[in-house]
Design a protein around this motif. Sequence first.
Motif, short mmCIF file in Angstrom:
data_model
loop_
_atom_site.label_atom_id
_atom_site.label_comp_id
_atom_site.label_asym_id
_atom_site.label_seq_id
_atom_site.Cartn_x
_atom_site.Cartn_y
_atom_site.Cartn_z
N UNK A 183 5.82 -4.28 7.23
CA UNK A 183 6.92 -3.33 7.20
C UNK A 183 6.35 -1.99 6.75
N UNK A 184 6.60 -0.93 7.52
CA UNK A 184 6.04 0.39 7.23
C UNK A 184 7.15 1.43 7.17
N UNK A 212 11.24 14.48 8.43
CA UNK A 212 10.91 13.35 9.30
C UNK A 212 10.95 12.07 8.48
N UNK A 213 11.57 11.04 9.04
CA UNK A 213 11.46 9.72 8.45
C UNK A 213 11.34 8.70 9.56
N UNK A 261 4.44 14.42 2.30
CA UNK A 261 5.25 13.22 2.25
C UNK A 261 4.58 12.00 1.68
N UNK A 262 5.32 10.90 1.73
CA UNK A 262 4.90 9.60 1.22
C UNK A 262 5.00 8.56 2.33
N UNK A 263 4.12 7.56 2.27
CA UNK A 263 4.15 6.45 3.21
C UNK A 263 3.96 5.14 2.45
N UNK A 293 0.87 -1.18 0.00
CA UNK A 293 0.00 0.00 0.00
C UNK A 293 0.91 1.23 0.00
N UNK A 294 0.57 2.21 -0.81
CA UNK A 294 1.34 3.44 -0.92
C UNK A 294 0.41 4.61 -0.69
N UNK A 295 0.92 5.63 0.01
CA UNK A 295 0.09 6.78 0.31
C UNK A 295 0.86 8.08 0.23
N UNK A 296 0.10 9.17 0.14
CA UNK A 296 0.68 10.50 0.20
C UNK A 296 -0.15 11.32 1.17
N UNK A 297 0.54 12.24 1.87
CA UNK A 297 -0.17 12.96 2.90
C UNK A 297 0.46 14.30 3.22
N UNK A 298 -0.17 14.96 4.17
CA UNK A 298 0.29 16.26 4.66
C UNK A 298 0.08 16.30 6.16
#
Length: 196
Positions: free
Chosen positions: A127-128, A148-149, A110-112, A91-96
């Motif tokens: 795994x995240x 941030x990572x 960013x991306x998750x 699963x791939x995501x993008x956020x703020x």
Amino acid sequence: MLKKVTLLTASALTAFAMNTGEININNKDLEVSGQFDIGQFNDAVEPNTMFVGAKFLNADADHSDNDKADIDPYFEANFLMMRPIGNAGMRVGMGAKVNFTKDFASIPLGLQFAYKIPANSYVPMYLNGELYYAPSVLSFSDADSFLEYRLSYDIEIIKNGMVTMGYRSLDTNYDSAKGGDFTYNSYWYVGFKINF
């Protein structure tokens, strides 16, 4: 009748809800967060794809690269869109996010990702990872930039209940007159994560 309708509604919500609560600790830091699935409140949104959340981190100066820094608590509100990619458990995501601490505020983008490890016939494992960045144009107050990572590994020991182990790094870059670049928090943690 009202009691039956309430129980039926609660059962339906929990069947589709992917809300998450998480608490992470180490020897000095406490982090509490929650994410809510917008899809269970809005019929126009597909469940388990859009989330809003909040985070609180009470960090210690021992896990910063500036021992003399006055570390105040970190607060965050976030928004995330996440979708499956293919059928391999990715699963791939993008956020703020909107975050702030003492004299620092930013809006990182960013991306998750989340990956369900295929060798999990006995215990589901995940795994995240996430990466968020705010350049100076998205940094306010005395902030110059934010990075941030984090990486984490989850083991689902009971249905919807996981033990998580991870590493986080929050880098708060202040204007040079206010202290310059320093890592707000960078350390390993363990915790619990529940889906409800």
